[in-house]
Design an enzyme around this catalytic site. Structure first.
Site, PDB file in Angstrom:
ATOM      1  N   LYS A   1      17.107  34.015   1.598  1.00  0.00           N
ATOM      2  CA  LYS A   1      16.410  35.237   1.978  1.00  0.00           C
ATOM      3  C   LYS A   1      17.156  36.466   1.449  1.00  0.00           C
ATOM      4  O   LYS A   1      18.170  36.334   0.798  1.00  0.00           O
ATOM      5  CB  LYS A   1      16.239  35.277   3.500  1.00  0.00           C
ATOM      6  CG  LYS A   1      15.651  33.984   4.085  1.00  0.00           C
ATOM      7  CD  LYS A   1      14.240  33.667   3.570  1.00  0.00           C
ATOM      8  CE  LYS A   1      13.850  32.216   3.740  1.00  0.00           C
ATOM      9  NZ  LYS A   1      13.557  31.780   5.070  1.00  0.00           N
TER      10      LYS A   1
HETATM   11  C1  LIG Z   1      13.036  30.537   5.778  1.00  0.00           C
HETATM   12  C2  LIG Z   1      11.880  30.671   6.661  1.00  0.00           C
HETATM   13  C3  LIG Z   1      11.948  30.332   8.011  1.00  0.00           C
HETATM   14  C4  LIG Z   1      13.164  29.671   8.628  1.00  0.00           C
HETATM   15  O1  LIG Z   1      14.281  30.496   8.649  1.00  0.00           O
HETATM   16  P1  LIG Z   1      15.690  29.877   9.138  1.00  0.00           P
HETATM   17  O2  LIG Z   1      16.545  31.080   9.361  1.00  0.00           O
HETATM   18  O3  LIG Z   1      16.182  28.996   8.045  1.00  0.00           O
HETATM   19  O4  LIG Z   1      15.423  29.135  10.405  1.00  0.00           O
HETATM   20  C5  LIG Z   1      10.840  30.544   8.811  1.00  0.00           C
HETATM   21  N1  LIG Z   1       9.708  31.059   8.291  1.00  0.00           N
HETATM   22  C6  LIG Z   1       9.599  31.400   6.999  1.00  0.00           C
HETATM   23  C7  LIG Z   1       8.328  31.989   6.492  1.00  0.00           C
HETATM   24  C8  LIG Z   1      10.676  31.201   6.130  1.00  0.00           C
HETATM   25  O5  LIG Z   1      10.547  31.502   4.831  1.00  0.00           O
END
Ligand SMILES: *Cc1c(COP(=O)(O)O)cnc(C)c1O
Length: 386
Positions: free
Chosen positions: A189
């Site tokens: 992210k």
């Molecule tokens: C990456 C992601 C998640 C999960 O995030 P984590 O911090 O790894 O639990 C949830 N929803 C979306 C749309 C994502 O891209």
């Protein structure tokens, strides 16, 4: 001396933007002796809330944990339905299962990859208690029409802004107009703390209960107890969770928040270079800013149509042969074994975009020459197929 032919340098799809500032922040926390949730988490929460224009931010161990808490906070459980896009990382739908509710899949707008008031309207029922909208790949959700649909029906709107840090909706950071927004700091992210998440809301009682729930629902935080010599007795007001972030993670997050504008600017300029290079190539559609906001290009993705001579998986293989790491587009949950047999509405737009899109490399170390190497290969492949 003979020279062996040099393989082209590898181009990664993503690299986290970390530097000596994060190392120094980690060192400070280690030397302080306080590594669990404490003052750094509190500071990170304050800075994140201020930057995102929301009243309250509650740090969690992941976005998945934040999504789970959001549904618990809205009292959702067995017998309830929660509308989610199938076109999302699996965690969006899984959170609904965690509370024993039913995930109902809505299709997406084929341009943005996001659910809309129209696609959600098609799957609402008398049992719908919440909708989780996603800013997919960083592209902001069109939130206000969703609110107009859901508010009169008393249905909660939760924003899965895992990919949305640094994206904007109608001139402000995404997330602020949802009942609850959930964020991710996984290295894939925009900002990263290794693993980590955040829950934001403008509602004080919701934030207060979220703070408790993430820490076993203790009425006195561990940080407060630790500060006193004779710790007061704590009470466990309900069944909570251990969804805490550590001060090690938060110290990195504080540095990362300061980098956010630079990260977004860099990603947007990379995406613009790809788009200008690929402009006019038949069969390629870049996913860009919608009318109502700006994307942070968490994912810089393109959709291929029939005019492009090779299919998506073939193009990914061609890129890999040249040392370039792309990724298949966003998955669909309804075609995964975990959701096999779950009845669903028509999800053809989700399936089409999932099957025909690919994510291009974007990170801060990517040079113009490397961007051009990727673009040239895509252009060359378009030409060869004609
Ligand atoms: C990456 C992601 C998640 C999960 O995030 P984590 O911090 O790894 O639990 C949830 N929803 C979306 C749309 C994502 O891209």
């Amino acid at each position: 001396m003979t020279t062996t032919p040099q393989a082209p340098a590898r181009i990664d799809v993503m690299r986290p933007w970390l530097g000596p500032e994060e190392v120094a922040a980690l060192r400070e926390v280690v030397e302080s002796g306080w590594v669990a949730q404490g003052p750094k988490v509190a500071e990170f929460e304050e800075r994140f809330a201020a930057r995102m224009g929301v009243a309250h931010a509650v740090a969690t161990s992941s976005c998945t944990a934040a999504l789970h808490l959001a549904l618990v906070l809205r009292g959702i459980g067995a017998g309830d339905e929660v509308v989610v896009p199938s076109f999302s990382f699996i965690a969006t739908a899984n959170a609904v299962r965690y509370v024993g509710a039913r995930a109902v899949f809505a299709d997406i707008d084929p341009e943005t990859g996001n659910i809309t008031a129209q696609t959600v309207g098609q799957v609402l029922s008398g049992s719908t208690r919440a909708v989780i909208g996603v800013d997919q790949g960083g592209v902001p959700l069109d939130l206000h029409p969703l609110r107009e649909l859901l508010d009169p029906r008393g249905i909660a709107l939760i924003e899965d802004a895992a990919c949305g840090t640094g994206s904007t909706y109608r001139g402000s950071p995404v997330g602020a107009d949802a009942d609850i927004a959930c964020w991710s700091f996984h290295p894939r992210k925009l900002l990263t703390t290794g693993e980590g998440g955040m829950l934001t809301t403008n509602d004080a009682p919701t934030a207060q209960r979220a703070r408790r729930l993430r820490e076993h629902a203790m009425d006195i935080s561990a940080a407060t107890r630790h500060r006193t010599l004779l710790a007061p007795a704590e009470h466990y007001l309900e069944v909570g969770f251990n969804y805490r972030m550590t001060d090690l993670q938060a110290a990195v997050g504080i540095v990362q928040i300061g980098r956010l504008d630079a990260i977004v600017a860099r990603r947007r300029s990379t995406a613009e270079r790809y788009q200008s290079r690929l402009h006019g190539i038949a069969g390629i559609r870049p996913i860009t800013d919608p009318d109502w906001g700006t994307t942070n290009y968490q994912s810089c993705w393109i959709e291929l149509d029939d005019r492009y001579p090779v299919r998506r998986d073939d193009l990914l293989r061609i890129l890999a042969t040249e040392g370039i790491s792309g990724r298949r587009g966003i998955m669909t949950a309804h075609r995964q074994p975990a959701y096999a047999g779950v009845p669903h509405a028509d999800l053809s737009a989700s399936e089409r975009l999932s099957d025909n899109s690919l994510i291009l490399p974007v990170h801060h170390e990517l040079t113009d020459a490397e961007i051009d190497r990727v673009a040239d290969l895509i252009i060359q492949t378009a030409g060869e197929g004609r």
